[in-house]
Design an enzyme around this catalytic site. Structure first.
Site, PDB file in Angstrom:
ATOM      1  N   LYS A  90       0.836  -1.198   0.000  1.00 40.40           N
ATOM      2  CA  LYS A  90       0.000   0.000   0.000  1.00 40.40           C
ATOM      3  C   LYS A  90       0.877   1.255   0.000  1.00 40.40           C
ATOM      4  O   LYS A  90       0.660   2.178  -0.789  1.00 40.40           O
ATOM      5  CB  LYS A  90      -0.906  -0.027   1.240  1.00 40.40           C
ATOM      6  CG  LYS A  90      -2.117   0.851   1.129  1.00 40.40           C
ATOM      7  CD  LYS A  90      -2.998   0.720   2.384  1.00 40.40           C
ATOM      8  CE  LYS A  90      -3.841  -0.545   2.378  1.00 40.40           C
ATOM      9  NZ  LYS A  90      -4.549  -0.756   3.657  1.00 40.40           N
ATOM     10  N   ARG A 117      -3.232   3.315   8.303  1.00 38.88           N
ATOM     11  CA  ARG A 117      -3.530   2.159   7.455  1.00 38.88           C
ATOM     12  C   ARG A 117      -2.389   1.157   7.514  1.00 38.88           C
ATOM     13  O   ARG A 117      -1.238   1.523   7.317  1.00 38.88           O
ATOM     14  CB  ARG A 117      -3.719   2.606   6.001  1.00 38.88           C
ATOM     15  CG  ARG A 117      -4.495   3.893   5.858  1.00 38.88           C
ATOM     16  CD  ARG A 117      -4.436   4.437   4.429  1.00 38.88           C
ATOM     17  NE  ARG A 117      -5.115   3.604   3.468  1.00 38.88           N
ATOM     18  CZ  ARG A 117      -5.092   3.827   2.143  1.00 38.88           C
ATOM     19  NH1 ARG A 117      -4.385   4.852   1.654  1.00 38.88           N
ATOM     20  NH2 ARG A 117      -5.732   3.035   1.332  1.00 38.88           N
ATOM     21  N   GLY A 168      -6.797  -9.807   7.439  1.00 39.21           N
ATOM     22  CA  GLY A 168      -6.449 -10.348   8.755  1.00 39.21           C
ATOM     23  C   GLY A 168      -5.608  -9.360   9.532  1.00 39.21           C
ATOM     24  O   GLY A 168      -5.530  -9.407  10.746  1.00 39.21           O
ATOM     25  N   MET A 208      -4.629  -5.437  10.854  1.00 39.20           N
ATOM     26  CA  MET A 208      -5.481  -4.438  11.475  1.00 39.20           C
ATOM     27  C   MET A 208      -6.231  -3.635  10.417  1.00 39.20           C
ATOM     28  O   MET A 208      -5.677  -3.246   9.409  1.00 39.20           O
ATOM     29  CB  MET A 208      -4.647  -3.480  12.312  1.00 39.20           C
ATOM     30  CG  MET A 208      -5.529  -2.633  13.193  1.00 39.20           C
ATOM     31  SD  MET A 208      -4.713  -1.163  13.791  1.00 39.20           S
ATOM     32  CE  MET A 208      -4.955  -0.072  12.414  1.00 39.20           C
ATOM     33  N   ARG A 219      -3.529  -1.234  -6.694  1.00 39.55           N
ATOM     34  CA  ARG A 219      -2.787  -2.500  -6.567  1.00 39.55           C
ATOM     35  C   ARG A 219      -3.199  -3.401  -7.727  1.00 39.55           C
ATOM     36  O   ARG A 219      -4.232  -3.170  -8.363  1.00 39.55           O
ATOM     37  CB  ARG A 219      -3.076  -3.179  -5.233  1.00 39.55           C
ATOM     38  CG  ARG A 219      -4.513  -3.572  -5.099  1.00 39.55           C
ATOM     39  CD  ARG A 219      -4.804  -4.222  -3.765  1.00 39.55           C
ATOM     40  NE  ARG A 219      -6.241  -4.180  -3.523  1.00 39.55           N
ATOM     41  CZ  ARG A 219      -6.816  -4.388  -2.359  1.00 39.55           C
ATOM     42  NH1 ARG A 219      -6.091  -4.642  -1.311  1.00 39.55           N
ATOM     43  NH2 ARG A 219      -8.112  -4.322  -2.228  1.00 39.55           N
ATOM     44  N   HIS A 235      -5.600 -37.884   3.182  1.00 35.98           N
ATOM     45  CA  HIS A 235      -5.626 -38.855   2.086  1.00 35.98           C
ATOM     46  C   HIS A 235      -6.604 -38.396   1.008  1.00 35.98           C
ATOM     47  O   HIS A 235      -6.281 -38.379  -0.178  1.00 35.98           O
ATOM     48  CB  HIS A 235      -6.043 -40.228   2.636  1.00 35.98           C
ATOM     49  CG  HIS A 235      -6.187 -41.282   1.581  1.00 35.98           C
ATOM     50  ND1 HIS A 235      -7.396 -41.573   0.987  1.00 35.98           N
ATOM     51  CD2 HIS A 235      -5.262 -42.072   0.986  1.00 35.98           C
ATOM     52  CE1 HIS A 235      -7.213 -42.525   0.083  1.00 35.98           C
ATOM     53  NE2 HIS A 235      -5.927 -42.843   0.059  1.00 35.98           N
ATOM     54  N   SER A 274      15.973 -40.499 -11.642  1.00 39.92           N
ATOM     55  CA  SER A 274      14.712 -39.802 -11.466  1.00 39.92           C
ATOM     56  C   SER A 274      14.536 -39.610  -9.966  1.00 39.92           C
ATOM     57  O   SER A 274      14.563 -40.577  -9.207  1.00 39.92           O
ATOM     58  CB  SER A 274      13.571 -40.632 -12.040  1.00 39.92           C
ATOM     59  OG  SER A 274      12.355 -39.992 -11.783  1.00 39.92           O
ATOM     60  N   CYS A 285      10.044 -37.138 -10.287  1.00 39.20           N
ATOM     61  CA  CYS A 285       8.751 -37.773 -10.544  1.00 39.20           C
ATOM     62  C   CYS A 285       7.869 -37.803  -9.302  1.00 39.20           C
ATOM     63  O   CYS A 285       6.876 -38.492  -9.267  1.00 39.20           O
ATOM     64  CB  CYS A 285       8.942 -39.180 -11.091  1.00 39.20           C
ATOM     65  SG  CYS A 285       9.757 -40.277  -9.939  1.00 39.20           S
ATOM     66  N   TYR A 319      13.908 -32.715 -16.827  1.00 39.84           N
ATOM     67  CA  TYR A 319      12.444 -32.709 -16.929  1.00 39.84           C
ATOM     68  C   TYR A 319      11.793 -32.831 -15.558  1.00 39.84           C
ATOM     69  O   TYR A 319      12.440 -33.222 -14.586  1.00 39.84           O
ATOM     70  CB  TYR A 319      11.958 -33.853 -17.834  1.00 39.84           C
ATOM     71  CG  TYR A 319      12.175 -35.229 -17.270  1.00 39.84           C
ATOM     72  CD1 TYR A 319      11.234 -35.809 -16.413  1.00 39.84           C
ATOM     73  CD2 TYR A 319      13.320 -35.954 -17.574  1.00 39.84           C
ATOM     74  CE1 TYR A 319      11.441 -37.060 -15.878  1.00 39.84           C
ATOM     75  CE2 TYR A 319      13.533 -37.214 -17.039  1.00 39.84           C
ATOM     76  CZ  TYR A 319      12.591 -37.766 -16.189  1.00 39.84           C
ATOM     77  OH  TYR A 319      12.797 -39.009 -15.651  1.00 39.84           O
TER      78      TYR A 319
END
Ligand code: ADP
Ligand code: MG
Ligand code: MG
Length: 888
Positions: free
Chosen positions: A27, A97, A106, A108, A342, A459, A774, A842, A862
């Site tokens: 800000k 601010r 979250g 102030m 912003r 899970h 890998s 992987c 990769y």
């Protein structure tokens, strides 16, 4: 505690710029930038994030020198404004601010109109000739200060306001008169005094001090901590404090306040002003829904000059930031003031469209658009049906948004039923307390998964993300009533068969069928973005796929090969599992060979399917890896069954033999037991069978299609060079035998998975036996951290995340400082011996943008991820290649 002498703790808005976000917060840096651009911004100054950290680290003492610097900047502000804080006749009022580097709900809330007290409010009324405005400002100040600085429950103030409106028959706060508001001020002060046990503070400098401290303190409040954890924002960034001269949107009909986007944030459409405003209102009224705001376009007729200037300013800001902007403005007596700008939040479709159109408009290059305007994670949302947020009803309950996308279906409580009805083409939602591997088939059959327990690493969440299926987890309100085949949620009874909608993007659960937005795989903007990414990236992107269907899907998403094909998944199907069990329980080698011979045709067909689907692209096939107990009947079940038979006096000798064998094979720590290459050293015939099936399949596919399959055979769980040396020789010998038998030759690679720390440490030796490595970072994370993933997730891992011992789930985002070091070291050591060694990853991390950035930096060849993340990985790999390139 004091800070280093010479550290500047306060910056005037005219001293900063948008590059100074770290120090001034987002800000503050942006307000400074707007000041630099010569835009109409109320004057002010910013107290740095460093001052905040000094305060927090120094036992909540303001760092030495801060007071004096604030005084100095305040004096300058007073001089420029021509008003003094606390002046009785003509007081300077300011807003305080908070503003961290990243926009952070979250923290102030802002306090407006600071500097008013019982006497200066009279001065303000007199000077402006507008007592209504003066008392309106004061009552707002008391309630904001009370709420956010002094911790007075704001409901008390709201209640008093409602009572006043009711007593006066006023429908909105603007209908209250100056006298009403004066009376309201008196009531607010009583509330403050009652709640705090002291009078509302009258000294403006003390008000300011308290507000500054409150902003600093809010960095550590619960909401801020939660937000930081969810978004991986480090604690030590701190927040800045902005102190700014007030401008007033509540002085009458020629004043107002509003928010606006430079482009439509839902569709991405440009050209049309988009936002909300309110006449005769201050600050938060627009978002707070105190009155219904009016669409921005109407401002053109209400206050045309201010409107023109606003539109022009927004254009300038967009060109300066080269990004869609979200601005806040206030109009005081017809004059426009800019209060914030912003980069605007936007929907996934808007994100894609804005990126493409800004390139087409010549505002940014495609590289810049890819790097700065595209969020790889958000792309995921384009590929799934989503809840139509604007038309959705209220959810009946909320849980954790565990896997994005929305799903509609009939409630089913049992995995078997979900599988059956799913196969029959019905849409069902599987609802469980939590899921386990036993529910897998039901999860496959369901459209979505809903659980009462577990978070993002449960899970259910992990599996759903892997499947690309929506899931909401941890809806703790769910109460199951299984005897009735029903559950209750948020006061509603939902029976099996009732239709619900789950929103895995937002975490909501809805009764009935909520409106959805369809997936946009053919979104033309996404296609353009993928082209940019493919042009920019150096990393190749492969997919993990165990079946021809997965392989096909992965290719459609642009996978350039398969990085991990797990052969054991082919063993779990109904027709094969009994043979696999026979193989494992076999009395000796002869019996085992017999079972393997029966498995081989299945395996060969599987490989033919996959190699065919990949049409000459590389395919890494991992030989059998999992612990044997995963395939075996449960020891407990067998023991009980045999005990019962004994009681009855007749025992099936076959059962007895199986029990003895299962006991023999039983391990206390199967994950660390006889599996992977260890099993192959013990029973070499298993890998021989798999190699024979692979080689035959490859030769067949080549004959059939004329394309040469690129096969890479991967040996898991290696920790010693000799393991790989022995098994590599076995693989080569068997392949040789099969090629001879079939009268064809082919080339293939043999390599290993690096998933044990010892393998990473001795990579230079192991590399001598390997054509490729890998990095199996799922197991490498388990073995390096000594965390069992199945046990940690949803248990102590959650606590570790809450306490910030971990900043991210190490099974989602690679633990760069720990596991990453092993990856880096192993890569360097391997390459020092075998410069051409192929390196890939992987684990789950292959689809995570932050981890992909690391893989790029380390120089892997990769990444391999689930099919559904291939496009995200392509984009993230492109962004990784562009990271650090200067913007033009
Ligand atoms: P948030 O980060 O929650 O948007 P802000 O600091 O931007 O908090 O301020 C909340 C509201 O107060 C916004 O509408 C903002 O425009 C308004 N506001 C902040 N400072 C001033 C000021 N100096 N004059 C008038 N309005 C202000
Ligand atoms: Mg704001
Ligand atoms: Mg493994």
């Amino acid at each position: 505690m004091s800070t280093t002498v010479g550290t500047k703790l306060v910056y005037d808005f005219s001293e900063g710029s948008r590059e100074m976000r770290d120090l001034l917060g987002g800000k503050g840096a942006n307000v400074a930038e707007m000041t630099r651009l010569g835009l109409p911004v109320p004057r002010g100054f910013t107290i740095t994030t460093e001052a905040c950290m000094a305060y927090l680290r120094g036992g909540h003492q303001l760092p030495s020198g801060l007071d004096a610097e604030v005084d100095e900047h305040l004096a300058r502000l007073e001089e420029e404004a021509g008003r003094r804080l606390g002046d009785l006749a003509d007081p300077l009022l300011v807003s305080v601010r908070s503003g961290a580097k990243f926009s952070m709900p979250g923290m102030m809330d802002t306090v407006l109109n600071l500097g008013l007290n019982d006497r200066s409010v009279e001065g303000l009324a007199e000077r402006t000739g507008n007592p209504r405005f003066a008392y309106d400002s004061y009552r707002r100040f008391i309630s904001m200060f009370g709420d956010v600085v002094a911790g007075v429950d704001k409901a008390a103030f709201e209640h008093a306001l409602d009572e006043m409106k009711e007593a006066r028959g006023a429908s909105a706060d603007v209908d209250l008169s100056a006298d009403d508001l004066r009376e309201l001020v008196a009531r607010y002060k009583e509330i403050y005094e009652r709640e705090r046990g002291e009078e509302f503070p009258q000294d403006p400098r003390a008000q300011l001090d308290a507000a500054i401290r409150a902003v600093f303190d809010s960095w550590d409040n619960r909401r801020a901590q939660d937000y930081r954890r969810l978004n991986n924002i480090p604690w030590d960034l701190g927040t800045a404090v902005n102190v700014q001269q007030m401008v007033f949107g509540n002085t009458g009909e020629r004043s107002g306040t509003g928010v606006a986007f430079t482009r439509n944030n839902t569709t991405g459409e440009a050209g049309e002003p988009f936002g909300d405003f309110l006449i005769n209102a201050q600050g938060e009224d627009v978002v707070a829904g105190i009155r219904t705001p009016r669409p921005l376009a109407e401002l053109a007729t209400v206050l045309p000059e201010a409107y023109e200037q606003l539109i022009e300013t927004m254009g300038l800001l967009e060109r300066t930031y080269r990004n869609m902007q979200d601005v806040e403005f206030t109009i005081e007596d017809g004059r426009l003031y800019m209060l914030q700008t912003r980069n605007g939040q936007r929907s996934a479709p808007a994100m894609a469209r804005i990126a493409v159109e800004m390139v087409d408009e010549g505002l940014v290059t495609s590289d810049e658009a890819l790097r700065d305007l595209v969020d790889a994670e958000q792309v995921r949302q384009l590929l799934l049906p989503q809840l139509d947020v604007t038309n959705a009803p209220e959810p009946v309950a909320r849980g954790v948004n565990a896997s994005p996308g929305a799903a509609v279906g009939a409630v089913v409580f049992e995995a078997d039923e979900a599988e059956r009805r799913g196969k029959a083409g019905e849409r069902v939602i599987l609802v469980r307390d939590e899921t386990t591997p036993d529910d897998l088939h039901g999860m496959i059959g369901a459209q979505g998964i809903l659980t009462a327990r577990g978070g993002k690493t449960s899970h259910a969440a992990i599996v759903a993300v892997g499947m690309g299926k929506p899931a909401v987890t941890g809806v703790s309100e769910i109460e199951f009533d299984m005897s009735e085949g029903a559950m209750s949620v948020g006061g509603h009874r939902i029976a099996a068969g009732d239709v619900i909608t789950i929103d895995g993007t937002g975490g909501g659960v809805f009764l009935g069928e909520a409106p959805l937005v369809p997936p946009q795989a053919d979104n033309p903007h996404l296609i353009r973005i993928l082209e940019w990414a493919d042009g920019a990236r150096r990393l190749r992107v492969r997919s993990n796929a165990d079946t021809p269907e997965d392989a096909q899907r992965a290719r459609e998403f642009g996978a350039e090969g398969i990085g991990l094909c797990r052969t054991e998944h082919m063993f779990f199907t109904e027709d094969r599992l009994p043979i696999v069990q026979e193989m494992i329980l076999a009395a000796g080698e002869a019996e085992r060979l017999e079972a393997l011979a029966r498995l081989r045709p299945f395996q060969e067909e599987d490989f033919v399917g996959i190699l065919r689907a990949m049409d000459g692209l590389p395919v890494t096939i991992r030989l059998l890896d999992p612990p044997l107990h995963e395939f075996l009947p449960s020891l407990t079940d067998l023991t009980v069954s045999v005990a019962l038979q004994r009681e009855r006096g007749s025992v099936d000798p076959e059962d007895e033999r199986r029990l003895a064998r299962v006991q023999e094979l039983h391990e206390l720590n199967p994950m660390l037991g006889m599996r992977g290459c260890r099993l192959a050293i013990e029973w070499p015939e298993v890998y021989r069978m798999q190699v024979a099936a692979i080689v035959s399949a490859a030769l067949r596919v080549r004959e059939e299609t004329g394309t040469e399959p690129q096969v890479e055979i991967m040996i898991p769980l290696v920790a010693f060079e000799d393991e790989l040396r022995i098994l590599r020789a076995e693989v080569m010998a068997e392949a040789e035998r099969v090629m001879e038998e079939r009268g064809g030759r082919m080339d293939f690679l043999v390599g290993t998975m690096i998933e044990v720390p010892r393998a990473a440490l001795t990579a230079a030796e192991i590399a001598r036996q390997a054509d490729f490595f890998s990095f199996g970072t799922n197991d490498l994370t388990q073995t390096t951290l000594a965390f069992s993933r199945d046990d940690a997730e949803g248990k102590f891992l959650t606590r570790y995340l809450q306490r910030n011992i971990l900043s991210a789930n190490p099974f989602e985002t690679l633990d760069v400082a720990g596991v990453g070091q092993l990856v880096r070291m192993a890569s360097e050591r391997a390459r020092s011996v075998v410069p051409a060694i192929k390196l890939g990853i992987c684990g789950e991390h292959g689809g995570d943008p932050a981890s992909i950035r690391f893989c790029h930096e380390v120089g892997l060849d990769y990444v391999s991820c689930s099919p559904y993340r291939v496009q995200i990985a392509r984009i993230a790999a492109g962004q990784a290649a562009l990271a650090g390139t200067p913007s033009g």
